[in-house]
Motif scaffolding. Sequence first.
Motif, PDB file in Angstrom:
ATOM      1  N   ALA A 156      13.765  -8.367   8.870  1.00 51.28           N
ATOM      2  CA  ALA A 156      13.091  -7.724   7.737  1.00 51.28           C
ATOM      3  C   ALA A 156      13.538  -6.266   7.608  1.00 51.28           C
ATOM      4  O   ALA A 156      13.839  -5.786   6.511  1.00 51.28           O
ATOM      5  CB  ALA A 156      11.578  -7.802   7.919  1.00 51.28           C
ATOM      6  N   GLY A 157      13.601  -5.577   8.745  1.00 50.18           N
ATOM      7  CA  GLY A 157      14.029  -4.184   8.746  1.00 50.18           C
ATOM      8  C   GLY A 157      15.474  -4.014   8.321  1.00 50.18           C
ATOM      9  O   GLY A 157      15.811  -3.070   7.595  1.00 50.18           O
ATOM     10  N   GLN A 158      16.324  -4.937   8.755  1.00 48.34           N
ATOM     11  CA  GLN A 158      17.745  -4.833   8.422  1.00 48.34           C
ATOM     12  C   GLN A 158      17.992  -5.011   6.928  1.00 48.34           C
ATOM     13  O   GLN A 158      18.839  -4.329   6.339  1.00 48.34           O
ATOM     14  CB  GLN A 158      18.552  -5.876   9.212  1.00 48.34           C
ATOM     15  CG  GLN A 158      20.059  -5.673   9.129  1.00 48.34           C
ATOM     16  CD  GLN A 158      20.491  -4.298   9.627  1.00 48.34           C
ATOM     17  OE1 GLN A 158      20.163  -3.898  10.740  1.00 48.34           O
ATOM     18  NE2 GLN A 158      21.221  -3.549   8.785  1.00 48.34           N
ATOM     19  N   PHE A 192      10.548  -4.567  13.325  1.00 47.06           N
ATOM     20  CA  PHE A 192      10.764  -3.842  12.075  1.00 47.06           C
ATOM     21  C   PHE A 192      10.923  -2.344  12.349  1.00 47.06           C
ATOM     22  O   PHE A 192      11.858  -1.705  11.861  1.00 47.06           O
ATOM     23  CB  PHE A 192       9.577  -4.100  11.146  1.00 47.06           C
ATOM     24  CG  PHE A 192       9.693  -3.484   9.778  1.00 47.06           C
ATOM     25  CD1 PHE A 192      10.514  -4.059   8.816  1.00 47.06           C
ATOM     26  CD2 PHE A 192       8.962  -2.358   9.445  1.00 47.06           C
ATOM     27  CE1 PHE A 192      10.614  -3.498   7.543  1.00 47.06           C
ATOM     28  CE2 PHE A 192       9.050  -1.791   8.183  1.00 47.06           C
ATOM     29  CZ  PHE A 192       9.878  -2.362   7.227  1.00 47.06           C
ATOM     30  N   SER A 193      10.022  -1.807  13.162  1.00 52.02           N
ATOM     31  CA  SER A 193      10.046  -0.375  13.488  1.00 52.02           C
ATOM     32  C   SER A 193      11.334   0.017  14.204  1.00 52.02           C
ATOM     33  O   SER A 193      11.899   1.091  13.950  1.00 52.02           O
ATOM     34  CB  SER A 193       8.846  -0.011  14.360  1.00 52.02           C
ATOM     35  OG  SER A 193       7.635  -0.230  13.677  1.00 52.02           O
ATOM     36  N   GLU A 194      11.789  -0.863  15.090  1.00 53.27           N
ATOM     37  CA  GLU A 194      13.011  -0.574  15.851  1.00 53.27           C
ATOM     38  C   GLU A 194      14.210  -0.359  14.932  1.00 53.27           C
ATOM     39  O   GLU A 194      15.021   0.548  15.142  1.00 53.27           O
ATOM     40  CB  GLU A 194      13.301  -1.715  16.821  1.00 53.27           C
ATOM     41  CG  GLU A 194      14.533  -1.501  17.678  1.00 53.27           C
ATOM     42  CD  GLU A 194      14.832  -2.661  18.616  1.00 53.27           C
ATOM     43  OE1 GLU A 194      16.021  -2.854  18.937  1.00 53.27           O
ATOM     44  OE2 GLU A 194      13.886  -3.378  19.009  1.00 53.27           O
ATOM     45  N   PHE A 202      13.084   6.401   6.051  1.00 53.44           N
ATOM     46  CA  PHE A 202      12.101   5.318   5.992  1.00 53.44           C
ATOM     47  C   PHE A 202      10.804   5.773   6.651  1.00 53.44           C
ATOM     48  O   PHE A 202      10.772   6.090   7.844  1.00 53.44           O
ATOM     49  CB  PHE A 202      12.632   4.068   6.701  1.00 53.44           C
ATOM     50  CG  PHE A 202      13.827   3.459   6.011  1.00 53.44           C
ATOM     51  CD1 PHE A 202      13.693   2.833   4.780  1.00 53.44           C
ATOM     52  CD2 PHE A 202      15.087   3.529   6.586  1.00 53.44           C
ATOM     53  CE1 PHE A 202      14.797   2.275   4.131  1.00 53.44           C
ATOM     54  CE2 PHE A 202      16.194   2.977   5.958  1.00 53.44           C
ATOM     55  CZ  PHE A 202      16.048   2.356   4.717  1.00 53.44           C
ATOM     56  N   LYS A 203       9.725   5.804   5.872  1.00 52.81           N
ATOM     57  CA  LYS A 203       8.440   6.278   6.382  1.00 52.81           C
ATOM     58  C   LYS A 203       7.348   5.244   6.115  1.00 52.81           C
ATOM     59  O   LYS A 203       7.113   4.873   4.954  1.00 52.81           O
ATOM     60  CB  LYS A 203       8.063   7.610   5.736  1.00 52.81           C
ATOM     61  CG  LYS A 203       9.027   8.736   6.048  1.00 52.81           C
ATOM     62  CD  LYS A 203       8.514  10.078   5.556  1.00 52.81           C
ATOM     63  CE  LYS A 203       9.521  11.188   5.840  1.00 52.81           C
ATOM     64  NZ  LYS A 203       9.783  11.358   7.275  1.00 52.81           N
ATOM     65  N   VAL A 204       6.708   4.763   7.195  1.00 49.98           N
ATOM     66  CA  VAL A 204       5.550   3.867   7.048  1.00 49.98           C
ATOM     67  C   VAL A 204       4.336   4.756   6.830  1.00 49.98           C
ATOM     68  O   VAL A 204       3.839   5.399   7.753  1.00 49.98           O
ATOM     69  CB  VAL A 204       5.367   2.961   8.289  1.00 49.98           C
ATOM     70  CG1 VAL A 204       4.126   2.084   8.109  1.00 49.98           C
ATOM     71  CG2 VAL A 204       6.608   2.101   8.512  1.00 49.98           C
ATOM     72  N   ILE A 205       3.862   4.808   5.595  1.00 50.72           N
ATOM     73  CA  ILE A 205       2.782   5.740   5.245  1.00 50.72           C
ATOM     74  C   ILE A 205       1.389   5.123   5.433  1.00 50.72           C
ATOM     75  O   ILE A 205       0.391   5.848   5.473  1.00 50.72           O
ATOM     76  CB  ILE A 205       2.932   6.255   3.799  1.00 50.72           C
ATOM     77  CG1 ILE A 205       2.947   5.084   2.804  1.00 50.72           C
ATOM     78  CG2 ILE A 205       4.200   7.092   3.669  1.00 50.72           C
ATOM     79  CD1 ILE A 205       2.942   5.520   1.338  1.00 50.72           C
ATOM     80  N   ALA A 206       1.324   3.800   5.561  1.00 51.55           N
ATOM     81  CA  ALA A 206       0.040   3.139   5.817  1.00 51.55           C
ATOM     82  C   ALA A 206       0.315   1.780   6.460  1.00 51.55           C
ATOM     83  O   ALA A 206       1.248   1.073   6.069  1.00 51.55           O
ATOM     84  CB  ALA A 206      -0.754   2.961   4.533  1.00 51.55           C
ATOM     85  N   SER A 207      -0.496   1.422   7.452  1.00 54.94           N
ATOM     86  CA  SER A 207      -0.329   0.146   8.146  1.00 54.94           C
ATOM     87  C   SER A 207      -1.705  -0.352   8.584  1.00 54.94           C
ATOM     88  O   SER A 207      -2.429   0.345   9.290  1.00 54.94           O
ATOM     89  CB  SER A 207       0.589   0.319   9.363  1.00 54.94           C
ATOM     90  OG  SER A 207       0.824  -0.908  10.002  1.00 54.94           O
ATOM     91  N   GLN A 208      -2.055  -1.556   8.157  1.00 57.47           N
ATOM     92  CA  GLN A 208      -3.382  -2.088   8.467  1.00 57.47           C
ATOM     93  C   GLN A 208      -3.343  -3.606   8.520  1.00 57.47           C
ATOM     94  O   GLN A 208      -2.534  -4.241   7.847  1.00 57.47           O
ATOM     95  CB  GLN A 208      -4.381  -1.633   7.390  1.00 57.47           C
ATOM     96  CG  GLN A 208      -5.829  -1.969   7.691  1.00 57.47           C
ATOM     97  CD  GLN A 208      -6.766  -1.398   6.640  1.00 57.47           C
ATOM     98  OE1 GLN A 208      -6.523  -0.315   6.098  1.00 57.47           O
ATOM     99  NE2 GLN A 208      -7.836  -2.115   6.345  1.00 57.47           N
TER     100      GLN A 208
END
Length: 332
Positions: A156-158, A192-194, A202-208
């Motif tokens: 997904a990240g790639q 994904f984060s890796e 790339f900034k994850v601004i919210a995660s829940q």
Amino acid sequence: MLKRISALILAGVTALTMAGCSGGGDGDSSASGGSAGGGDDKIVMGFSQVGAESGWRTANTKSVQESAKEAGIDLKFSDAQQKQENQIKAIRSYIQQKVDVIAFSPVVESGWDTVLKEAQNAKIPVILTDRAVDSKDTSLYKTFLGSDFVEEGKKAGQWLVDEYKDSKDTVNIVELQGTTGSAPANDRKAGFSEIISADPKFKVIASQSGDFTRAKGKEVMEAFLKSNPKIDVLYAHNDDMGLGAIEAIEGAGKVPGKDIKIITVDAVHDGMQALADGKINYIVECSPLLGPQLMDLAKKVVKGEQVPPRVVTEETTFTQEQAKEALPNRKY
């Protein structure tokens, strides 16, 4: 009179012999396990499912139930309704019933050592399906059958990295996580984060957590949209949460797949349709059809045969065009 008594005794002995060959009836065989039924070698499996929280899970349950029937395995099925205490109760019930093998998909990763030790002491082999446990004592289960969730997150990240390779602008990402503490939620987030962490844009601004459900996915996405005016990408840990999020995005007057790019995991039919329609941009497959492999492993562990400690399912990814090609023959 003596002849009559002899005849009655002979008839009684014959009846007892026939009862022994029949394994004591179906009820006794199920309760005590196939090998304890007196001649009936049918394997009895106790299976505890997470719940019915998504289309993926429904397909997974169907695969297990149909495969057990085809394999001639007596399946005792329980639905944990996404509660660990229900699974522990079910496993203890299977131990009391002396089933031949126990299989389950753990609601969360931790807190299993005690009940798995009880199964081990009862000499009942355990197979983990779909999700892993974080126990350091790997002797508590024979094998783990399922996907590589970290790899799914990496895929997904790639795609995201490749999609924005020519952009220098900040990419604001919101993440709908699976059930808190579950293996797929932990691992899909980590993978994904890796991959995206190598590029600071790339900034994850919210995660829940959206609990892997469509309704919760919609609810959390609505909150994301209210508190974050600029969202470029949604990464959802499964299709159902992504589909719920699409409702929220459309409700906010935005176009899913264009105004907000969407990446999900699973590739169930509804998700694939949304991908084909352009509302989702990319799906990483996670196949729920684990039943046939599970039954094969069950037969081997009951016989005492060696099996690999980890069995990874083979899966792919889908773009819009690939989804259109695959949909007509999709089994789930």
